[in-house]
Write a protein that holds these residues in place. Structure first.
Motif, mmCIF file in Angstrom:
data_model
loop_
_atom_site.group_PDB
_atom_site.id
_atom_site.type_symbol
_atom_site.label_atom_id
_atom_site.label_comp_id
_atom_site.label_asym_id
_atom_site.label_seq_id
_atom_site.Cartn_x
_atom_site.Cartn_y
_atom_site.Cartn_z
ATOM 1 N N HIS A 124 48.857 31.372 -60.286
ATOM 2 C CA HIS A 124 49.635 32.359 -59.547
ATOM 3 C C HIS A 124 49.871 33.608 -60.384
ATOM 4 O O HIS A 124 50.133 33.526 -61.586
ATOM 5 C CB HIS A 124 50.977 31.747 -59.149
ATOM 6 C CG HIS A 124 51.938 32.721 -58.551
ATOM 7 N ND1 HIS A 124 51.729 33.323 -57.325
ATOM 8 C CD2 HIS A 124 53.118 33.224 -59.015
ATOM 9 C CE1 HIS A 124 52.738 34.119 -57.044
ATOM 10 N NE2 HIS A 124 53.594 34.076 -58.057
ATOM 11 N N VAL A 125 49.779 34.753 -59.740
ATOM 12 C CA VAL A 125 50.105 36.041 -60.358
ATOM 13 C C VAL A 125 51.287 36.624 -59.604
ATOM 14 O O VAL A 125 51.263 36.730 -58.376
ATOM 15 C CB VAL A 125 48.918 37.018 -60.310
ATOM 16 C CG1 VAL A 125 49.306 38.375 -60.914
ATOM 17 C CG2 VAL A 125 47.707 36.450 -61.042
ATOM 18 N N SER A 126 52.324 37.010 -60.330
ATOM 19 C CA SER A 126 53.481 37.657 -59.718
ATOM 20 C C SER A 126 53.231 39.144 -59.588
ATOM 21 O O SER A 126 52.650 39.774 -60.487
ATOM 22 C CB SER A 126 54.730 37.428 -60.565
ATOM 23 O OG SER A 126 55.817 38.204 -60.080
ATOM 24 N N ILE A 127 53.686 39.727 -58.485
ATOM 25 C CA ILE A 127 53.543 41.181 -58.347
ATOM 26 C C ILE A 127 54.353 41.908 -59.412
ATOM 27 O O ILE A 127 54.036 43.043 -59.775
ATOM 28 C CB ILE A 127 53.930 41.658 -56.933
ATOM 29 C CG1 ILE A 127 53.420 43.090 -56.716
ATOM 30 C CG2 ILE A 127 55.439 41.526 -56.687
ATOM 31 C CD1 ILE A 127 53.443 43.553 -55.283
ATOM 32 N N LEU B 37 62.351 39.188 -58.127
ATOM 33 C CA LEU B 37 61.576 37.952 -58.097
ATOM 34 C C LEU B 37 62.516 36.806 -57.733
ATOM 35 O O LEU B 37 63.549 36.602 -58.369
ATOM 36 C CB LEU B 37 60.931 37.711 -59.457
ATOM 37 C CG LEU B 37 60.021 36.484 -59.613
ATOM 38 C CD1 LEU B 37 58.988 36.727 -60.701
ATOM 39 C CD2 LEU B 37 60.819 35.217 -59.944
ATOM 40 N N ILE B 38 62.158 36.072 -56.680
ATOM 41 C CA ILE B 38 62.931 34.915 -56.241
ATOM 42 C C ILE B 38 62.145 33.653 -56.585
ATOM 43 O O ILE B 38 60.961 33.547 -56.269
ATOM 44 C CB ILE B 38 63.169 34.949 -54.715
ATOM 45 C CG1 ILE B 38 63.761 36.283 -54.264
ATOM 46 C CG2 ILE B 38 64.026 33.757 -54.284
ATOM 47 C CD1 ILE B 38 65.136 36.578 -54.740
ATOM 48 N N TYR C 132 60.447 30.151 -69.482
ATOM 49 C CA TYR C 132 59.509 29.601 -68.496
ATOM 50 C C TYR C 132 58.668 30.705 -67.860
ATOM 51 O O TYR C 132 57.435 30.585 -67.767
ATOM 52 C CB TYR C 132 60.306 28.846 -67.436
ATOM 53 C CG TYR C 132 59.535 28.499 -66.180
ATOM 54 C CD1 TYR C 132 58.655 27.424 -66.159
ATOM 55 C CD2 TYR C 132 59.692 29.257 -65.019
ATOM 56 C CE1 TYR C 132 57.949 27.098 -65.008
ATOM 57 C CE2 TYR C 132 58.996 28.942 -63.862
ATOM 58 C CZ TYR C 132 58.128 27.869 -63.859
ATOM 59 O OH TYR C 132 57.423 27.567 -62.721
ATOM 60 N N LEU C 133 59.292 31.783 -67.423
ATOM 61 C CA LEU C 133 58.554 32.864 -66.761
ATOM 62 C C LEU C 133 57.575 33.538 -67.717
ATOM 63 O O LEU C 133 56.473 33.951 -67.314
ATOM 64 C CB LEU C 133 59.528 33.899 -66.185
ATOM 65 C CG LEU C 133 60.359 33.415 -64.996
ATOM 66 C CD1 LEU C 133 61.395 34.471 -64.604
ATOM 67 C CD2 LEU C 133 59.471 33.080 -63.800
ATOM 68 N N LYS C 134 57.947 33.628 -68.981
ATOM 69 C CA LYS C 134 57.040 34.224 -69.960
ATOM 70 C C LYS C 134 55.863 33.285 -70.232
ATOM 71 O O LYS C 134 54.707 33.717 -70.303
ATOM 72 C CB LYS C 134 57.791 34.520 -71.258
ATOM 73 C CG LYS C 134 56.987 35.363 -72.234
ATOM 74 C CD LYS C 134 57.885 35.940 -73.318
ATOM 75 C CE LYS C 134 57.127 36.967 -74.139
ATOM 76 N NZ LYS C 134 58.006 37.609 -75.152
ATOM 77 N N ARG C 135 56.151 32.002 -70.353
ATOM 78 C CA ARG C 135 55.118 30.999 -70.650
ATOM 79 C C ARG C 135 54.141 30.833 -69.487
ATOM 80 O O ARG C 135 52.935 30.743 -69.695
ATOM 81 C CB ARG C 135 55.815 29.670 -70.954
ATOM 82 C CG ARG C 135 54.880 28.521 -71.280
ATOM 83 C CD ARG C 135 55.663 27.274 -71.680
ATOM 84 N NE ARG C 135 56.301 26.587 -70.565
ATOM 85 C CZ ARG C 135 57.607 26.532 -70.372
ATOM 86 N NH1 ARG C 135 58.445 27.125 -71.222
ATOM 87 N NH2 ARG C 135 58.107 25.880 -69.327
ATOM 88 N N ARG C 136 54.657 30.779 -68.274
ATOM 89 C CA ARG C 136 53.830 30.464 -67.112
ATOM 90 C C ARG C 136 53.241 31.695 -66.428
ATOM 91 O O ARG C 136 52.130 31.636 -65.912
ATOM 92 C CB ARG C 136 54.653 29.669 -66.095
ATOM 93 C CG ARG C 136 55.169 28.331 -66.599
ATOM 94 C CD ARG C 136 54.044 27.343 -66.867
ATOM 95 N NE ARG C 136 53.332 27.014 -65.638
ATOM 96 C CZ ARG C 136 52.013 26.942 -65.510
ATOM 97 N NH1 ARG C 136 51.242 27.162 -66.565
ATOM 98 N NH2 ARG C 136 51.460 26.639 -64.369
ATOM 99 N N PHE C 137 53.992 32.813 -66.404
ATOM 100 C CA PHE C 137 53.545 33.952 -65.600
ATOM 101 C C PHE C 137 53.523 35.287 -66.349
ATOM 102 O O PHE C 137 53.357 36.338 -65.742
ATOM 103 C CB PHE C 137 54.445 34.076 -64.351
ATOM 104 C CG PHE C 137 54.524 32.804 -63.552
ATOM 105 C CD1 PHE C 137 53.392 32.245 -62.983
ATOM 106 C CD2 PHE C 137 55.731 32.133 -63.389
ATOM 107 C CE1 PHE C 137 53.455 31.061 -62.253
ATOM 108 C CE2 PHE C 137 55.812 30.948 -62.668
ATOM 109 C CZ PHE C 137 54.669 30.416 -62.102
ATOM 110 N N ASP D 7 59.160 36.389 -52.950
ATOM 111 C CA ASP D 7 59.557 34.980 -52.901
ATOM 112 C C ASP D 7 58.419 34.134 -53.455
ATOM 113 O O ASP D 7 57.408 33.920 -52.801
ATOM 114 C CB ASP D 7 59.874 34.587 -51.461
ATOM 115 C CG ASP D 7 60.400 33.160 -51.337
ATOM 116 O OD1 ASP D 7 60.409 32.436 -52.359
ATOM 117 O OD2 ASP D 7 60.793 32.763 -50.224
ATOM 118 N N GLU D 8 58.602 33.641 -54.680
ATOM 119 C CA GLU D 8 57.543 32.916 -55.387
ATOM 120 C C GLU D 8 57.928 31.455 -55.614
ATOM 121 O O GLU D 8 57.541 30.839 -56.606
ATOM 122 C CB GLU D 8 57.228 33.643 -56.698
ATOM 123 C CG GLU D 8 56.814 35.098 -56.437
ATOM 124 C CD GLU D 8 56.479 35.902 -57.685
ATOM 125 O OE1 GLU D 8 56.104 35.294 -58.714
ATOM 126 O OE2 GLU D 8 56.584 37.148 -57.625
#
Length: 392
Positions: free
Chosen positions: A213-216, A228-229, A77-82, A201-202
């Protein structure tokens, strides 16, 4: 008798959000716009998977870190979305909601006296969790003129030799503010220079309305110093399932896992099986809920303009944060009068830190019909206040 209580527990303030909910629960015909909880039911295919897991007798403990299948799906999921890559074996921990992840991340990383930077307004648990971890919370007061984003200058001037962690709460509860990639790149430059860590906190990462959304953690050099939360409460309407997760460097996750083992054992087994289905096949559900939230968001901003109520445009989460400074009363006074006179509960901005004074948090995790009734009552209330001030 000897005092049985710990001083730091006694000194914690209770949540400023709950007060109004307790009142509204006893008030006939009252409308609450205060709860930060989706009004959607958990999608049926996710509930079915939880039910099926019970029917199959899957009611035993899982691995402390979580089901292998779930950790694999979190990584997918994290790879696909972010566009984030994690090792499911050593860099992922399944927790009881995002709240547990925040707590144990701080406890795993803090030594007594370390400073934790907390931008406010923000979610109510960061400061108490920092205190309980024996950290020194240092507040960064965010400004409306910056759309409540954290700037590199604000971060730089707050860091000291004792600073260890920055909590990065975006998309933000209560303001709805987001950090765009360029903002994160500027923040990351300071973090790398000053050699500090980030708890990001994402939990509202799926609920953005301007851009994805972009994660730091996706900024070069930041994944190895970011916890990453995230979780499924807001994105998949699964608040009561209590299912969250933390991803980060394996040496930090290993210490978090030890605390989790002793305090929790494992996240609820039924919830973990449901979460596998949610992450594997829930993207369309998230999209539909996001579109509904965006419609409500746009309605509220339009209504505020019609009323003449100042509010910057938030692009994340499901909150608006209108300014009520023109009325010459505190946020709590405004919220108390509004509840008493019009039977609508909103949350004073000060529930989320002193920098929230002069603002209200209004949640749009409610039906459009309820929002329209509440806005009608707000318009009446504001008209009455302006009459009192001779400005109608």
């Amino acid at each position: 008798m000897r005092n049985p209580l710990a001083d730091k527990a006694v000194e914690l303030k209770p949540s400023g959000i709950r007060k109004f909910f307790d009142i509204v629960s006893e008030m006939k015909d009252a409308i609450s716009l205060g709860v930060g909880e989706p009004d959607f039911d958990t999608p049926w295919h996710i509930r079915d998977e939880g039910i099926y897991s019970l029917e199959k007798g899957r009611t035993f403990y899982t691995s402390n870190a979580g089901l292998k299948e779930l950790k694999v799906e979190i990584c997918n999921y994290l790879k696909r979305r972010f566009r984030l890559s994690y090792d499911y074996v050593s860099e992922v921990l399944v927790t009881v909601g995002g709240s547990e992840a925040i707590d144990i991340a701080l406890r795993a990383m803090i030594n007594p006296g370390d400073e934790v930077l907390i931008p406010q307004p923000c979610y109510v648990s960061y400061e108490p969790c920092a205190i309980l971890a024996d950290a020194v919370p240092v507040i960064i007061n965010l400004k409306a003129e910056n759309e409540f984003r954290l700037t590199a200058a604000e971060l730089r001037e707050t860091i000291t030799d004792k600073t260890k962690i920055l909590i990065l709460p975006f998309p933000n509860n209560p303001t709805g503010a987001i950090m765009e990639r360029k903002n994160l790149e500027e923040i990351a430059e300071v973090i790398l220079e000053k050699d500090i860590f980030v708890i990001s906190d994402e939990i509202y990462g799926e609920l953005t309305y301007k851009e994805a959304h972009v994660s730091i953690a996706a900024i070069p050099g930041m994944q190895e110093r970011t916890i990453l939360i995230n979780g499924l409460s807001k994105s998949h309407a699964m608040t009561g399932w209590r299912l969250g997760y933390a991803c980060g460097p394996k040496e930090i996750i290993a210490q978090m896992l030890k605390i989790h083992q002793y305090a929790i054992m494992c996240a609820p087994t039924t919830s973990q099986y449901a979460a596998v289905e949610a992450l594997k096949n829930g993207d369309e559900d998230v999209k539909q809920m996001r579109e509904a939230y965006n419609q409500r968001r746009r309605y509220l901003l339009y209504a505020f303009r019609q009323i003449g109520l100042e509010c910057f445009e938030p692009y994340g989460a499901f909150y608006v944060f209108p300014c009520i400074k023109e009325f010459g009363m505190t946020s709590e006074e405004f919220a108390e009068r509004f509840l008493k006179e019009e039977k609508v509960a909103v949350v004073p901005g000060t529930a989320f830190g002193d920098s929230g004074e002069g603002f209200l948090r209004i949640s749009y995790a409610y039906s459009l019909e309820n929002l329209k009734v509440a806005i009608g009552r707000l318009e009446k209330f504001i008209h009455r206040l302006r009459e009192e001030q001779g400005r109608s």
